[in-house]
Design a protein around this motif. Structure first.
Motif, PDB file in Angstrom:
ATOM      1  N   LEU A   1       0.827  -1.204   0.000  1.00 48.00           N
ATOM      2  CA  LEU A   1       0.000   0.000   0.000  1.00 48.00           C
ATOM      3  C   LEU A   1       0.862   1.256   0.000  1.00 48.00           C
ATOM      4  O   LEU A   1       0.526   2.255  -0.653  1.00 48.00           O
ATOM      5  CB  LEU A   1      -0.922  -0.004   1.217  1.00 48.00           C
ATOM      6  CG  LEU A   1      -2.024  -1.062   1.249  1.00 48.00           C
ATOM      7  CD1 LEU A   1      -2.785  -1.008   2.563  1.00 48.00           C
ATOM      8  CD2 LEU A   1      -2.977  -0.893   0.077  1.00 48.00           C
ATOM      9  N   SER A   2       1.966   1.219   0.733  1.00 47.47           N
ATOM     10  CA  SER A   2       2.875   2.366   0.770  1.00 47.47           C
ATOM     11  C   SER A   2       3.457   2.658  -0.608  1.00 47.47           C
ATOM     12  O   SER A   2       3.725   3.817  -0.939  1.00 47.47           O
ATOM     13  CB  SER A   2       4.007   2.097   1.766  1.00 47.47           C
ATOM     14  OG  SER A   2       4.901   3.179   1.828  1.00 47.47           O
ATOM     15  N   ALA A   3       3.637   1.606  -1.409  1.00 47.52           N
ATOM     16  CA  ALA A   3       4.140   1.793  -2.774  1.00 47.52           C
ATOM     17  C   ALA A   3       3.031   2.243  -3.714  1.00 47.52           C
ATOM     18  O   ALA A   3       3.227   3.137  -4.544  1.00 47.52           O
ATOM     19  CB  ALA A   3       4.768   0.496  -3.278  1.00 47.52           C
ATOM     20  N   VAL A   4       1.859   1.643  -3.588  1.00 45.30           N
ATOM     21  CA  VAL A   4       0.736   1.965  -4.489  1.00 45.30           C
ATOM     22  C   VAL A   4       0.314   3.419  -4.336  1.00 45.30           C
ATOM     23  O   VAL A   4      -0.013   4.091  -5.326  1.00 45.30           O
ATOM     24  CB  VAL A   4      -0.449   1.023  -4.209  1.00 45.30           C
ATOM     25  CG1 VAL A   4      -1.714   1.517  -4.922  1.00 45.30           C
ATOM     26  CG2 VAL A   4      -0.123  -0.386  -4.677  1.00 45.30           C
ATOM     27  N   ILE A   5       0.337   3.941  -3.108  1.00 44.59           N
ATOM     28  CA  ILE A   5      -0.142   5.308  -2.868  1.00 44.59           C
ATOM     29  C   ILE A   5       0.728   6.332  -3.588  1.00 44.59           C
ATOM     30  O   ILE A   5       0.295   7.474  -3.804  1.00 44.59           O
ATOM     31  CB  ILE A   5      -0.182   5.596  -1.351  1.00 44.59           C
ATOM     32  CG1 ILE A   5      -1.113   6.775  -1.048  1.00 44.59           C
ATOM     33  CG2 ILE A   5       1.203   5.866  -0.805  1.00 44.59           C
ATOM     34  CD1 ILE A   5      -2.547   6.515  -1.329  1.00 44.59           C
ATOM     35  N   GLU A   6       1.927   5.945  -3.987  1.00 42.31           N
ATOM     36  CA  GLU A   6       2.797   6.889  -4.682  1.00 42.31           C
ATOM     37  C   GLU A   6       2.306   7.207  -6.089  1.00 42.31           C
ATOM     38  O   GLU A   6       2.554   8.300  -6.603  1.00 42.31           O
ATOM     39  CB  GLU A   6       4.225   6.340  -4.737  1.00 42.31           C
ATOM     40  CG  GLU A   6       4.893   6.238  -3.372  1.00 42.31           C
ATOM     41  CD  GLU A   6       6.387   6.022  -3.472  1.00 42.31           C
ATOM     42  OE1 GLU A   6       6.927   6.070  -4.600  1.00 42.31           O
ATOM     43  OE2 GLU A   6       7.035   5.809  -2.422  1.00 42.31           O
ATOM     44  N   VAL A   7       1.625   6.259  -6.727  1.00 46.59           N
ATOM     45  CA  VAL A   7       1.170   6.481  -8.105  1.00 46.59           C
ATOM     46  C   VAL A   7       0.178   7.639  -8.181  1.00 46.59           C
ATOM     47  O   VAL A   7       0.376   8.593  -8.949  1.00 46.59           O
ATOM     48  CB  VAL A   7       0.582   5.189  -8.704  1.00 46.59           C
ATOM     49  CG1 VAL A   7       0.005   5.463 -10.095  1.00 46.59           C
ATOM     50  CG2 VAL A   7       1.649   4.107  -8.784  1.00 46.59           C
ATOM     51  N   PRO A   8      -0.932   7.631  -7.411  1.00 45.89           N
ATOM     52  CA  PRO A   8      -1.811   8.811  -7.456  1.00 45.89           C
ATOM     53  C   PRO A   8      -1.122  10.078  -6.955  1.00 45.89           C
ATOM     54  O   PRO A   8      -1.454  11.181  -7.406  1.00 45.89           O
ATOM     55  CB  PRO A   8      -2.978   8.424  -6.541  1.00 45.89           C
ATOM     56  CG  PRO A   8      -2.485   7.307  -5.702  1.00 45.89           C
ATOM     57  CD  PRO A   8      -1.484   6.582  -6.533  1.00 45.89           C
ATOM     58  N   ALA A   9      -0.159   9.932  -6.045  1.00 45.46           N
ATOM     59  CA  ALA A   9       0.561  11.116  -5.562  1.00 45.46           C
ATOM     60  C   ALA A   9       1.334  11.777  -6.696  1.00 45.46           C
ATOM     61  O   ALA A   9       1.334  13.011  -6.824  1.00 45.46           O
ATOM     62  CB  ALA A   9       1.507  10.727  -4.427  1.00 45.46           C
ATOM     63  N   TYR A  10       1.994  10.981  -7.531  1.00 44.12           N
ATOM     64  CA  TYR A  10       2.744  11.536  -8.660  1.00 44.12           C
ATOM     65  C   TYR A  10       1.803  12.155  -9.692  1.00 44.12           C
ATOM     66  O   TYR A  10       2.107  13.207 -10.269  1.00 44.12           O
ATOM     67  CB  TYR A  10       3.594  10.445  -9.318  1.00 44.12           C
ATOM     68  CG  TYR A  10       4.716   9.938  -8.447  1.00 44.12           C
ATOM     69  CD1 TYR A  10       5.533  10.822  -7.751  1.00 44.12           C
ATOM     70  CD2 TYR A  10       4.961   8.571  -8.310  1.00 44.12           C
ATOM     71  CE1 TYR A  10       6.562  10.360  -6.949  1.00 44.12           C
ATOM     72  CE2 TYR A  10       5.994   8.110  -7.512  1.00 44.12           C
ATOM     73  CZ  TYR A  10       6.790   9.006  -6.832  1.00 44.12           C
ATOM     74  OH  TYR A  10       7.807   8.554  -6.039  1.00 44.12           O
ATOM     75  N   ILE A  11       0.669  11.512  -9.930  1.00 40.65           N
ATOM     76  CA  ILE A  11      -0.287  12.035 -10.904  1.00 40.65           C
ATOM     77  C   ILE A  11      -0.878  13.359 -10.413  1.00 40.65           C
ATOM     78  O   ILE A  11      -0.972  14.341 -11.165  1.00 40.65           O
ATOM     79  CB  ILE A  11      -1.398  11.009 -11.177  1.00 40.65           C
ATOM     80  CG1 ILE A  11      -0.803   9.756 -11.850  1.00 40.65           C
ATOM     81  CG2 ILE A  11      -2.492  11.612 -12.051  1.00 40.65           C
ATOM     82  CD1 ILE A  11      -1.791   8.626 -12.030  1.00 40.65           C
ATOM     83  N   ILE A  12      -1.263  13.407  -9.149  1.00 43.02           N
ATOM     84  CA  ILE A  12      -1.822  14.639  -8.581  1.00 43.02           C
ATOM     85  C   ILE A  12      -0.795  15.764  -8.619  1.00 43.02           C
ATOM     86  O   ILE A  12      -1.121  16.918  -8.947  1.00 43.02           O
ATOM     87  CB  ILE A  12      -2.311  14.397  -7.136  1.00 43.02           C
ATOM     88  CG1 ILE A  12      -3.555  13.510  -7.142  1.00 43.02           C
ATOM     89  CG2 ILE A  12      -2.598  15.715  -6.433  1.00 43.02           C
ATOM     90  CD1 ILE A  12      -4.766  14.131  -7.814  1.00 43.02           C
ATOM     91  N   SER A  13       0.440  15.450  -8.276  1.00 46.49           N
ATOM     92  CA  SER A  13       1.476  16.493  -8.278  1.00 46.49           C
ATOM     93  C   SER A  13       1.693  17.037  -9.681  1.00 46.49           C
ATOM     94  O   SER A  13       1.893  18.249  -9.858  1.00 46.49           O
ATOM     95  CB  SER A  13       2.786  15.932  -7.719  1.00 46.49           C
ATOM     96  OG  SER A  13       3.296  14.891  -8.534  1.00 46.49           O
ATOM     97  N   TRP A  14       1.615  16.167 -10.686  1.00 53.57           N
ATOM     98  CA  TRP A  14       1.771  16.622 -12.072  1.00 53.57           C
ATOM     99  C   TRP A  14       0.614  17.548 -12.459  1.00 53.57           C
ATOM    100  O   TRP A  14       0.826  18.589 -13.084  1.00 53.57           O
ATOM    101  CB  TRP A  14       1.832  15.420 -13.004  1.00 53.57           C
ATOM    102  CG  TRP A  14       1.947  15.775 -14.447  1.00 53.57           C
ATOM    103  CD1 TRP A  14       3.029  16.316 -15.096  1.00 53.57           C
ATOM    104  CD2 TRP A  14       0.938  15.625 -15.447  1.00 53.57           C
ATOM    105  NE1 TRP A  14       2.755  16.506 -16.417  1.00 53.57           N
ATOM    106  CE2 TRP A  14       1.478  16.092 -16.668  1.00 53.57           C
ATOM    107  CE3 TRP A  14      -0.368  15.134 -15.439  1.00 53.57           C
ATOM    108  CZ2 TRP A  14       0.746  16.082 -17.849  1.00 53.57           C
ATOM    109  CZ3 TRP A  14      -1.086  15.118 -16.618  1.00 53.57           C
ATOM    110  CH2 TRP A  14      -0.522  15.601 -17.806  1.00 53.57           C
ATOM    111  N   LEU A  15      -0.601  17.181 -12.069  1.00 53.41           N
ATOM    112  CA  LEU A  15      -1.762  18.023 -12.370  1.00 53.41           C
ATOM    113  C   LEU A  15      -1.671  19.366 -11.653  1.00 53.41           C
ATOM    114  O   LEU A  15      -2.001  20.416 -12.220  1.00 53.41           O
ATOM    115  CB  LEU A  15      -3.049  17.298 -11.975  1.00 53.41           C
ATOM    116  CG  LEU A  15      -3.405  16.052 -12.793  1.00 53.41           C
ATOM    117  CD1 LEU A  15      -4.618  15.348 -12.202  1.00 53.41           C
ATOM    118  CD2 LEU A  15      -3.655  16.406 -14.253  1.00 53.41           C
ATOM    119  N   LEU A  16      -1.216  19.360 -10.404  1.00 51.17           N
ATOM    120  CA  LEU A  16      -1.063  20.612  -9.662  1.00 51.17           C
ATOM    121  C   LEU A  16      -0.019  21.507 -10.313  1.00 51.17           C
ATOM    122  O   LEU A  16      -0.202  22.724 -10.417  1.00 51.17           O
ATOM    123  CB  LEU A  16      -0.675  20.319  -8.213  1.00 51.17           C
ATOM    124  CG  LEU A  16      -1.745  19.666  -7.330  1.00 51.17           C
ATOM    125  CD1 LEU A  16      -1.171  19.315  -5.961  1.00 51.17           C
ATOM    126  CD2 LEU A  16      -2.954  20.586  -7.180  1.00 51.17           C
TER     127      LEU A  16
END
Length: 592
Positions: free
Chosen positions: A441-456
């Motif tokens: 889960l700690s690894a999976v949560i990074e994927v949406p984090a990277y996508i959100i940061s790119w959108l921001l």
């Protein structure tokens, strides 16, 4: 207003336009009137002068060599670019599971003092040989102490009963003189069980992880210089070989010291091939794809490698075989040598124009386009390389009050984010529930984090975006201590939200820092901030270590630092939608 005339950087660019509008090409500088065209005077172009009036609004005549314009005929997303994008991104995958492998290699299972089978104790006294201590609100057997066996043997020989005939609180205690007995769950063996890195030596386990990050710090220093001197491709594959080779040597370690030295060298190789792949991709890919590669390609493939780690560890519970399984995939990257080219930009900087042209022509062939007869003009490159440039050093980051404040805030920002990211990643064994699921889960949560940061980054101001994700990550970490112990699922969710916020900030801080510094010291500024990040990663294992004294202490420390850093971010200048500064004097001003 008259501008300084320069020789244009793109030979074919002005030739095509000049042929299309010959009337606008002046025979001499004097024949062009700035008053007539309301533009700068003509620029020298070989035997003639290019009149800026022939360029449509927003399209300036080239004033210096521009690699992206020269290679624009290749297109942005052809078969060649797709191949490079995915191969270089795939080369990052081993970094994901090797970087966090210490979660399982250096894991500490439940343990207590070993009572030798030859001790003359009855069953009752053997069961009572360990004093109780409070841990996590419960009374559990001590990990590092036992009652003195000679005294227990005397009580057993006299047929005395523990607790009834003998007050155990008054019995003398001793350390674990015969070693420890370790639980086979969740690990069959780790370096902790191999070399008894517990009790008085429990500091060695976090130090092992810190030494890996010390290697990362050293690799950060040398990787750029090596790739500038020997080439991006050579350093990429050489450091991948170092990472794989010394990973294999770790398997045969006979002592903790030997393992730690090899782990430090693996860290040097890991960051060096990461940097080489990062630079190689940014230099080969076009502008639009370059942004996606840096913010999504590299990061998501790293997260994918991180996801594979708990999968390997779940099926392989012994540390030596697990390390073999994590290291062996490095051999699969050997064939990539024949598919990944050297950076044409680097070849041009070394004067190896013919080799650069060969690579570009092969790329054109793969993309199905026809290259021009002459791609790189040797005279243009010679003129560009001959230009004198002022040299800057790290001391220039302290020259003025404004850049000094920005440097101090960026150093703090990078260090705290790194402590939070690696601290939460390494702390997954201490969470409630299944260790392997929590790591996944700690690894999976990074994927949406990277996508959100790119959108921001694409749509919102940097300052508020950074502050928002830092506040999110820090506040939920502080809130964990208020969750009742029986709501373990809530605690895990909060930790993952904290990891989401801090990972998002980690992805954005690269871009934000690069935009704050001017061109003349941008590389030095980002490099100094990155060094602070490495120092944070070295400290992070000891933040996890504090959890042995108070379960919530790591979250309180990391949460408080993250929130304070979020407040500090609000004092940084806003760089969104503003031109990049070229000089120190053009830098945006600190707020307040």
């Amino acid at each position: 207003m008259q501008s300084t005339c320069r020789r244009p950087g793109l030979h074919f660019y002005w030739v095509v336009l000049a042929q299309a509008r010959r009337a606008a090409v002046c025979r001499s500088r004097s024949s062009c009137s700035a008053l007539t065209h309301r533009r700068p005077r003509c620029l020298p172009a070989g035997p003639r002068y290019i009149c800026p009036a022939l360029f449509p609004a927003g399209l300036a005549p080239p004033t210096m060599y521009d690699y992206d314009q020269v290679t624009a005929f290749l297109g942005e997303w052809g078969p060649f670019q797709r191949l490079i994008f995915f191969l270089l991104s795939a080369s990052i995958i081993p970094n994901g599971f090797n970087g966090m492998s210490a979660v399982f290699l250096a894991g500490t299972p439940e343990h207590h003092c070993l009572v030798p089978a030859g001790a003359n104790l009855s069953g009752e006294w053997r069961n009572a040989s360990l004093p109780l201590e409070e841990r996590g609100g419960r009374q559990v057997p001590s990990r590092c102490r036992r009652f003195r066996l000679q005294a227990l043997a005397n009580f057993s020989a006299m047929s005395l009963k523990p607790g009834r005939d003998v007050n155990l609180s008054q019995v003398e205690q001793e350390p674990c003189l015969d070693g420890w007995e370790y639980s086979p769950e969740p690990y069959l063996s780790t370096i902790v069980t191999e070399w008894d890195l517990v009790c008085d030596d429990d500091w060695k386990a976090p130090l092992t992880v810190s030494l890996f990050f010390v290697g990362v710090l050293f690799g950060s220093f040398i990787s750029g210089q090596l790739s500038d001197r020997f080439g991006r491709k050579n350093v990429l594959f050489a450091t991948m070989a170092i990472q794989t080779g010394f990973g294999f040597l770790q398997i045969f370690s006979t002592s903790w010291e030997m393992f730690s030295v090899f782990f430090l060298i693996v860290g040097m190789g890991q960051i060096s091939n990461y940097v080489a792949a990062f630079v190689l991709g940014t230099e080969i890919l076009g502008k639009s794809i370059r942004i996606i590669y840096c913010t999504l390609g590299v990061c998501i493939f790293y997260a994918f490698g991180y996801m594979l780690l708990p999968l390997f560890a779940y099926f392989i519970r012994g540390w030596r075989i697990l390390l073999l399984a994590l290291t062996a995939p490095g051999l699969l990257y050997i064939p990539l040598w024949w598919y990944i080219p050297e950076s044409p930009r680097w070849l041009l900087s070394q004067g190896r124009i013919e080799e650069a042209e060969v690579i570009i022509r092969k790329a054109a062939e793969k993309n199905g386009v026809t290259p021009p007869d002459v791609i790189f003009d040797p005279m243009e490159l010679q003129d560009l390389n001959a230009q004198d440039q002022q040299k800057y050093s790290i001391l220039d980051l302290l020259r003025t009050r404004n850049i000094r404040y920005i440097t101090i805030m960026c150093v703090i920002l990078w260090m705290v984010i790194s402590i939070g990211y690696f601290g939460l990643s390494l702390d997954t064994p201490n969470l409630h529930g299944d260790l392997y699921l929590n790591c996944f889960l700690s690894a999976v949560i990074e994927v949406p984090a990277y996508i959100i940061s790119w959108l921001l980054l694409q749509n919102l101001p940097r300052r508020y975006s950074m502050a928002a994700v830092l506040f999110l990550g820090g506040c939920v970490l502080l809130f964990i201590q208020l969750v009742p112990s029986y709501l373990t699922a809530v605690s895990i969710v909060l930790v993952m939200i904290g990891k989401f916020g801090i990972t998002s900030s980690f992805s954005m801080v690269y871009v934000y820092t690069a935009e704050l510094y001017p061109t003349v010291v941008r590389n030095i500024g980002v490099g100094t901030s990155s060094m602070a990040s490495r120092l944070g990663s070295i400290l992070s294992p000891f933040f996890v270590y504090f959890g042995a004294y108070d379960r919530f202490l790591p979250y309180i420390l990391m949460g408080s630092l993250t929130v304070l850093t979020g407040i500090l971010t609000l004092f940084l200048p806003e760089s969104y939608g503003t031109p990049l500064p070229e000089t120190i004097e053009q830098m945006l001003r600190v707020k307040g």
